[in-house]
Design a protein around this motif. Sequence first.
Motif, PDB file in Angstrom:
ATOM      1  N   VAL A 166      42.345 -13.047 -48.584  1.00  0.00           N
ATOM      2  CA  VAL A 166      43.304 -12.227 -47.840  1.00  0.00           C
ATOM      3  C   VAL A 166      43.289 -10.811 -48.429  1.00  0.00           C
ATOM      4  O   VAL A 166      42.803 -10.599 -49.547  1.00  0.00           O
ATOM      5  N   LEU A 167      43.821  -9.860 -47.672  1.00  0.00           N
ATOM      6  CA  LEU A 167      43.768  -8.462 -48.082  1.00  0.00           C
ATOM      7  C   LEU A 167      45.148  -7.942 -48.464  1.00  0.00           C
ATOM      8  O   LEU A 167      46.101  -8.045 -47.686  1.00  0.00           O
ATOM      9  N   LEU A 168      45.232  -7.393 -49.667  1.00  0.00           N
ATOM     10  CA  LEU A 168      46.450  -6.771 -50.185  1.00  0.00           C
ATOM     11  C   LEU A 168      46.215  -5.267 -50.240  1.00  0.00           C
ATOM     12  O   LEU A 168      45.255  -4.802 -50.862  1.00  0.00           O
ATOM     13  N   TYR A 169      47.101  -4.505 -49.596  1.00  0.00           N
ATOM     14  CA  TYR A 169      46.866  -3.068 -49.421  1.00  0.00           C
ATOM     15  C   TYR A 169      48.192  -2.332 -49.456  1.00  0.00           C
ATOM     16  O   TYR A 169      49.202  -2.834 -48.951  1.00  0.00           O
ATOM     17  N   ASP A 170      48.188  -1.116 -50.043  1.00  0.00           N
ATOM     18  CA  ASP A 170      49.429  -0.348 -50.044  1.00  0.00           C
ATOM     19  C   ASP A 170      49.354   0.814 -49.052  1.00  0.00           C
ATOM     20  O   ASP A 170      48.281   1.262 -48.657  1.00  0.00           O
ATOM     21  N   ASN A 424      46.617   1.082 -38.696  1.00  0.00           N
ATOM     22  CA  ASN A 424      45.383   0.925 -37.927  1.00  0.00           C
ATOM     23  C   ASN A 424      44.168   0.785 -38.840  1.00  0.00           C
ATOM     24  O   ASN A 424      43.276  -0.022 -38.586  1.00  0.00           O
ATOM     25  N   LYS A 425      44.143   1.566 -39.920  1.00  0.00           N
ATOM     26  CA  LYS A 425      43.022   1.463 -40.874  1.00  0.00           C
ATOM     27  C   LYS A 425      43.011   0.077 -41.532  1.00  0.00           C
ATOM     28  O   LYS A 425      41.959  -0.551 -41.679  1.00  0.00           O
ATOM     29  N   TYR A 426      44.197  -0.388 -41.913  1.00  0.00           N
ATOM     30  CA  TYR A 426      44.318  -1.714 -42.526  1.00  0.00           C
ATOM     31  C   TYR A 426      43.834  -2.798 -41.561  1.00  0.00           C
ATOM     32  O   TYR A 426      43.149  -3.745 -41.961  1.00  0.00           O
ATOM     33  N   MET A 427      44.161  -2.647 -40.288  1.00  0.00           N
ATOM     34  CA  MET A 427      43.730  -3.634 -39.298  1.00  0.00           C
ATOM     35  C   MET A 427      42.216  -3.622 -39.111  1.00  0.00           C
ATOM     36  O   MET A 427      41.603  -4.671 -38.850  1.00  0.00           O
ATOM     37  N   GLU A 428      41.610  -2.457 -39.257  1.00  0.00           N
ATOM     38  CA  GLU A 428      40.140  -2.398 -39.240  1.00  0.00           C
ATOM     39  C   GLU A 428      39.563  -3.233 -40.387  1.00  0.00           C
ATOM     40  O   GLU A 428      38.604  -3.975 -40.215  1.00  0.00           O
ATOM     41  N   GLY A 433      37.248  -8.206 -42.544  1.00  0.00           N
ATOM     42  CA  GLY A 433      37.387  -9.245 -43.553  1.00  0.00           C
ATOM     43  C   GLY A 433      37.299  -8.748 -44.979  1.00  0.00           C
ATOM     44  O   GLY A 433      37.246  -9.548 -45.925  1.00  0.00           O
ATOM     45  N   LYS A 434      37.317  -7.416 -45.168  1.00  0.00           N
ATOM     46  CA  LYS A 434      37.235  -6.891 -46.535  1.00  0.00           C
ATOM     47  C   LYS A 434      37.690  -5.434 -46.578  1.00  0.00           C
ATOM     48  O   LYS A 434      37.632  -4.712 -45.573  1.00  0.00           O
ATOM     49  N   LEU A 435      38.117  -5.022 -47.772  1.00  0.00           N
ATOM     50  CA  LEU A 435      38.426  -3.623 -48.052  1.00  0.00           C
ATOM     51  C   LEU A 435      37.170  -2.943 -48.592  1.00  0.00           C
ATOM     52  O   LEU A 435      36.257  -3.627 -49.071  1.00  0.00           O
ATOM     53  N   PRO A 436      37.102  -1.602 -48.546  1.00  0.00           N
ATOM     54  CA  PRO A 436      36.002  -0.916 -49.249  1.00  0.00           C
ATOM     55  C   PRO A 436      35.998  -1.334 -50.721  1.00  0.00           C
ATOM     56  O   PRO A 436      37.063  -1.573 -51.304  1.00  0.00           O
ATOM     57  N   GLU A 437      34.826  -1.415 -51.321  1.00  0.00           N
ATOM     58  CA  GLU A 437      34.689  -1.955 -52.679  1.00  0.00           C
ATOM     59  C   GLU A 437      35.549  -1.216 -53.706  1.00  0.00           C
ATOM     60  O   GLU A 437      36.016  -1.812 -54.676  1.00  0.00           O
TER      61      GLU A 437
END
Length: 461
Positions: A166-170, A424-428, A433-437
């Motif tokens: 899963v993706l955790l993002y602020d 919108n960026k988070y939904m991309e 299925g991943k965040l930038p490294e």
Amino acid sequence: MRKELLTIALLSAMALNQGCSTKKEEAKDEAKKLLSLIVVEPGHFHAALVQKSMYADVDSVVHVYASEGPDVKAYLDKVEKYNSRPEDPTHWKEEVYTGADFLDKMLAEKKGNVVVLAGNNQKKTDYIKKSVDAGLNVLADKPMAIDAAGFDKLKEAFTSAEKNKVLLYDIMTERYEITNALQRELASLPAIFGELQKGTPENPAVVKESVHHYFKYISGEPLVRPTWFFDVNQQGEGMVDVTTHLVDLVQWSAFPDVTLDYGKDIELLGAKRTATQLTPSQFKLVTKSETFPDFLKKDIKDTVLNVYSNGELSYKLKGVHAKVSVLWNFQAPEGTGDTHYSIMKGSKANLIVRQGKDQKYKPVLYIETTDKSKAYEDGVAAAFKAVQDKYPGVELKKIAAGWEITIPVKYDTGHESHFAQVANKYMEYLKAGKLPEWEVPNMIAKYYLTTTALKQAKDKK
């Protein structure tokens, strides 16, 4: 007559059937959407701002879990105003559960797949950890950690998020403010900026300062802040709150797309904290509370509330000297607002964002240089075309010190719109299925710096 009645009945049945079919199709369309929001304990107006817009891939039904009280009511009121506004209304459907066991119930039911957290920061890191442990994605308002213990738990949460896929993002809205975005673009162009300087502790190469105000207007109305917002044990001190944005901008603009290792790349040089004072009448104006609650008594001296909302830290990032500072006043003078100052010092030019009286309190970006040669000016004009390709309409305006960047009004969308841009960026990223490294290690580096700076500043006392 009988024939006419039969015809009317048949047409009515057809219309009813068509209506049912349309509703069924709408329900199917909603069910097909990839993402469904769960809003947990919304205590900050940022929770509502995430829902100021609709999103193509997000179900219109939002599942809300919170303790009963004014915080969740304020959130629901704001969402309802977005739903009922005359221009471009939203159509969120809020399904609300309030109770002391709201978090346990949310984790048991898991009615959505994206948890939105924006509220009291005292328990936020715990909510983050439990949500990702349960296999839920998390979009969290800053700060995700407000002290050293919270930082350790946040690191565990990122490990758990990776394990559970899963993706955790602020929510870093300041990346979407146009002058910040353009400053980053220009810093990447050697013909204009040259190389980022190293600076010194007394003369840092990167400086970011911001001034904020407790009393302000949001969506056209006076903002009512919860009383806990003024308790640093619940909101966090200034060192770990708004400075999160500034530290993020330093990393993002000075070392774009570079993965940072907080153990090797960050050296904290100094940190200090000071308090903003609020009178009882000011506190009442911004909270609508007649008295200071008991949990603030520890911060009251001679009837005045002292809030440690101001912080400054000096550090080195990959050898580059940087300084960030944040100051909170009660209310901005009429015609002004929150302000931002930023400078990046290059070998050929300095990139400066100013937002003072001369700029009519709107952020303006400048290229300032001592090189007045025709060769350099021609190089600037040629290199700037890459910026114009990405941001059509942006122009260079010659001034004595260099250039002012003139920016079309279409890019000045305002702070509130940046929440939809982040979402919108988070939904991309969710669809990919991943965040930038670099994002996760750089979030960890950011919160390491802010929480370590707070510890150092408090240890001085």
